[in-house]
Write an enzyme that holds these catalytic residues in place. Structure first.
Site, short mmCIF file in Angstrom:
data_model
loop_
_atom_site.label_atom_id
_atom_site.label_comp_id
_atom_site.label_asym_id
_atom_site.label_seq_id
_atom_site.Cartn_x
_atom_site.Cartn_y
_atom_site.Cartn_z
N HIS A 61 0.81 -1.21 0.00
CA HIS A 61 0.00 0.00 0.00
C HIS A 61 0.85 1.27 0.00
O HIS A 61 1.95 1.29 0.53
CB HIS A 61 -0.89 0.03 1.25
CG HIS A 61 -1.75 -1.17 1.39
ND1 HIS A 61 -2.06 -1.73 2.61
CD2 HIS A 61 -2.38 -1.95 0.47
CE1 HIS A 61 -2.84 -2.79 2.44
NE2 HIS A 61 -3.04 -2.94 1.15
N LYS A 71 5.87 6.14 7.18
CA LYS A 71 5.37 5.21 8.20
C LYS A 71 6.51 4.76 9.10
O LYS A 71 7.58 4.37 8.62
CB LYS A 71 4.74 3.98 7.55
CG LYS A 71 3.52 4.28 6.72
CD LYS A 71 2.97 3.02 6.06
CE LYS A 71 1.74 3.35 5.22
NZ LYS A 71 1.22 2.15 4.54
N TYR A 131 1.77 1.27 13.21
CA TYR A 131 2.57 2.22 12.45
C TYR A 131 2.03 3.63 12.62
O TYR A 131 0.84 3.87 12.61
CB TYR A 131 2.70 1.84 10.98
CG TYR A 131 1.41 1.57 10.24
CD1 TYR A 131 0.91 2.50 9.34
CD2 TYR A 131 0.73 0.37 10.41
CE1 TYR A 131 -0.25 2.24 8.62
CE2 TYR A 131 -0.43 0.11 9.71
CZ TYR A 131 -0.92 1.05 8.82
OH TYR A 131 -2.08 0.80 8.13
N ASP A 167 -6.67 -6.38 -1.95
CA ASP A 167 -5.25 -6.49 -2.31
C ASP A 167 -5.02 -7.42 -3.50
O ASP A 167 -4.06 -7.23 -4.24
CB ASP A 167 -4.41 -6.94 -1.11
CG ASP A 167 -4.21 -5.83 -0.08
OD1 ASP A 167 -4.53 -4.66 -0.38
OD2 ASP A 167 -3.73 -6.14 1.03
#
Length: 188
Positions: A61, A71, A131, A167
């Site tokens: 992503h 992140k 994250y 996904d």
């Protein structure tokens, strides 16, 4: 706290000082001033936590435009293989990936700046993954690359992956837009 560079420019492994005794442990999960000294000079605006079962793959992503995210990744419980793919067009490592095992024992982190696609696979029975993000989530700006893209050839270190329907419909690497352009320091 140690900030270790890796073979892909921009990525950093963060190794905290962990203090353990018979009661348990203590460490700083985040210290803005230490991170800024190491070059991570971003404001974090959102924290995300996911829980996943063994063999889950989440990713790859990323977000684009004003919602591009850096992140700071860590594992609160379990063990994962964290993966960052360089999608900065023109970078010497464009299309290359870096993978690193994060777990709740070493308590290390992986810093992934904007310009990378991110994903992870769960190596333990379950994992709680956290994250910190430098931009908020925006469905409109969200993008994804197919986890098993042949051009990337990522070794996720699992068999029979559990992957979301969303996904599985991600783009192939060769079809993504050049949303991030690599700029060498001093040549901007």
């Amino acid at each position: 706290m140690i900030f270790e560079k890796v073979h892909i420019d921009g990525l950093l492994i963060v190794k905290p000082d962990v203090y353990e005794d018979p009661r348990g442990f203590f460490f700083e999960l985040f210290n803005k001033f230490k991170y800024e000294e190491a070059g991570i000079k971003f404001d974090f605006v959102q924290d995300n936590i996911s829980k996943s079962v063994k063999n889950t793959i989440r990713g790859l992503h990323y977000q684009v435009g004003e919602f591009a995210q850096g992140k700071l990744c860590t594992v609160l419980k379990g063990r994962v293989l964290d993966v960052a793919v360089d999608i900065r067009y023109g970078s010497p490592t464009y299309g290359k990936y870096f993978s690193y095992e994060l777990d709740d024992v070493k308590k290390e982190q992986l810093w992934i700046p904007p310009g990378f696609a991110h994903g992870f696979s769960v190596l333990s029975d379950e994992a709680v993954f956290m994250y910190k993000c430098t931009a908020r989530y925006s469905r409109e700006h969200e993008r994804a690359i197919l986890f098993n893209d042949a051009d990337l050839n990522i070794d996720w270190r699992i068999n029979n992956p559990v992957v979301s329907e969303k996904d599985l419909k991600a783009k192939q690497f060769k079809d993504i837009e050049h949303d991030f352009i690599f700029k060498r320091e001093g040549n901007q």
